[in-house]
Design a protein around this motif. Structure first.
Motif, short mmCIF file in Angstrom:
data_model
loop_
_atom_site.label_atom_id
_atom_site.label_comp_id
_atom_site.label_asym_id
_atom_site.label_seq_id
_atom_site.Cartn_x
_atom_site.Cartn_y
_atom_site.Cartn_z
N ASP A 83 49.72 39.12 32.04
CA ASP A 83 49.94 38.80 33.50
C ASP A 83 49.08 37.94 33.81
O ASP A 83 47.68 37.74 33.46
CB ASP A 83 49.88 40.13 34.09
CG ASP A 83 50.48 40.23 35.39
OD1 ASP A 83 49.82 40.66 36.41
OD2 ASP A 83 51.40 39.54 35.57
N CYS A 84 49.42 37.19 35.14
CA CYS A 84 48.56 36.07 35.55
C CYS A 84 47.48 36.96 36.36
O CYS A 84 46.41 36.40 36.34
CB CYS A 84 49.51 35.40 36.77
SG CYS A 84 48.78 33.87 37.16
N ARG A 85 47.53 38.07 36.73
CA ARG A 85 46.36 38.98 37.29
C ARG A 85 45.43 38.92 36.51
O ARG A 85 44.19 39.24 36.88
CB ARG A 85 47.13 40.11 37.76
CG ARG A 85 46.18 40.80 38.89
CD ARG A 85 46.85 40.44 40.33
NE ARG A 85 45.65 41.38 41.20
CZ ARG A 85 45.32 41.11 42.02
NH1 ARG A 85 45.47 39.59 42.36
NH2 ARG A 85 44.24 41.66 42.71
N LYS A 100 41.97 31.06 43.19
CA LYS A 100 43.48 30.80 43.74
C LYS A 100 44.22 30.67 42.32
O LYS A 100 44.06 29.93 41.59
CB LYS A 100 43.72 29.39 44.53
CG LYS A 100 42.79 29.33 45.81
CD LYS A 100 43.26 30.05 46.88
CE LYS A 100 42.48 29.59 48.08
NZ LYS A 100 41.52 30.67 48.53
N MET A 101 45.26 31.50 42.38
CA MET A 101 46.16 31.37 41.20
C MET A 101 47.14 30.17 41.57
O MET A 101 48.17 30.42 42.43
CB MET A 101 47.04 32.60 41.06
CG MET A 101 46.03 33.94 40.72
SD MET A 101 46.82 35.11 40.18
CE MET A 101 47.31 36.04 41.87
N LEU A 102 47.27 29.01 40.96
CA LEU A 102 47.95 27.91 41.11
C LEU A 102 49.57 27.95 40.29
O LEU A 102 50.38 27.86 41.08
CB LEU A 102 47.26 26.51 40.74
CG LEU A 102 46.07 26.40 41.36
CD1 LEU A 102 45.20 25.03 40.66
CD2 LEU A 102 46.12 26.37 42.76
N TYR A 109 48.57 29.59 32.39
CA TYR A 109 48.28 29.76 33.67
C TYR A 109 47.21 28.79 34.31
O TYR A 109 46.10 28.96 33.50
CB TYR A 109 48.04 31.16 34.04
CG TYR A 109 49.21 32.23 33.43
CD1 TYR A 109 50.56 31.90 33.35
CD2 TYR A 109 48.76 33.49 32.98
CE1 TYR A 109 51.39 32.65 32.86
CE2 TYR A 109 49.70 34.34 32.65
CZ TYR A 109 51.11 33.96 32.61
OH TYR A 109 51.91 34.75 32.15
N SER A 110 47.13 28.58 35.54
CA SER A 110 45.99 27.68 36.15
C SER A 110 45.61 28.39 37.37
O SER A 110 46.17 29.04 38.07
CB SER A 110 46.73 26.32 36.67
OG SER A 110 47.16 25.78 35.58
N TYR A 111 44.10 28.31 37.53
CA TYR A 111 43.37 28.85 38.54
C TYR A 111 42.17 27.96 38.98
O TYR A 111 42.00 27.00 38.49
CB TYR A 111 42.58 30.17 38.24
CG TYR A 111 43.41 31.12 37.30
CD1 TYR A 111 43.95 32.15 38.15
CD2 TYR A 111 43.68 30.99 35.88
CE1 TYR A 111 44.86 32.99 37.25
CE2 TYR A 111 44.28 31.91 35.23
CZ TYR A 111 44.94 33.13 36.06
OH TYR A 111 45.54 34.09 35.30
N LEU A 112 42.25 27.88 40.31
CA LEU A 112 40.89 27.44 41.18
C LEU A 112 40.08 28.11 41.49
O LEU A 112 40.23 29.53 42.14
CB LEU A 112 41.53 26.44 42.16
CG LEU A 112 41.71 25.04 42.17
CD1 LEU A 112 42.36 24.34 43.37
CD2 LEU A 112 40.71 24.36 41.57
N ALA A 113 38.73 28.08 41.26
CA ALA A 113 37.75 29.21 42.03
C ALA A 113 36.45 28.48 42.14
O ALA A 113 36.09 27.28 41.68
CB ALA A 113 37.48 30.38 40.50
N GLY A 121 37.91 24.80 37.76
CA GLY A 121 39.44 24.92 37.28
C GLY A 121 39.55 25.84 36.03
O GLY A 121 38.71 25.51 34.95
N ALA A 122 40.44 26.52 35.85
CA ALA A 122 40.28 27.59 34.63
C ALA A 122 41.88 27.38 34.41
O ALA A 122 42.74 27.38 34.96
CB ALA A 122 40.04 28.91 35.23
#
Length: 142
Positions: A83-85, A100-102, A109-113, A121-122
């Motif tokens: 899951d994205c979570r 932030k889940m982009l 899956y892409s994230y900003l933190a 960026g993750a």
């Protein structure tokens, strides 16, 4: 006198019968058998290098899962996605804030933190769950 000579002759025959050679005596005597089994003694070296094979009985109870990269074209393997979570929570536990889940579609899956006034960026693999975090730059202050 005749009785004396008969007695002497009888005594002599009895003496020859009683005094026999050992071979003759053993043949005429009752034979006794040893009923115990003949055991051959083997000396075993317990330090031998050959070890007993130990079978893992759990192997047969487990289901065999084939690698999804198999060369077989007719085999369908269902691979579950994370899951994205999961990535969000993993970043949160690692000390990242303002996550932030982009993009939560596709195989990545892409994230900003933010962490320590820096922007990161993750990307998380949707199948394995492995996260790769990269530094983007300092956080702009408004």
């Amino acid at each position: 006198m005749l009785t004396k000579s008969i007695l002497t002759l009888a005594a002599a025959t009895l003496a020859t019968v009683l005094i026999q050679t050992p071979v003759q005596a053993s043949e005429s005597a009752r034979t006794v058998h040893d009923h115990r089994a003949t055991v051959e003694v083997q000396v075993r070296d317990h330090r031998a290098t050959t070890q007993a094979k130990v079978r893992d009985h759990r192997v047969y109870k487990q289901e065999k899962v084939r690698d999804h990269r198999s060369q077989r074209k007719n085999e369908v393997v269902k691979v579950s996605r994370k899951d994205c979570r999961v990535g969000y929570e993993s970043l949160r536990r690692s000390g990242y804030r303002n996550i932030k889940m982009l993009d939560c579609n596709g195989k990545e899956y892409s994230y900003l933190a933010q962490k320590h006034r820096a922007l990161f960026g993750a990307k998380m693999n949707a199948y394995s769950g492995s996260l790769k975090v990269s530094y983007i730059g300092p956080v702009r202050s408004h």
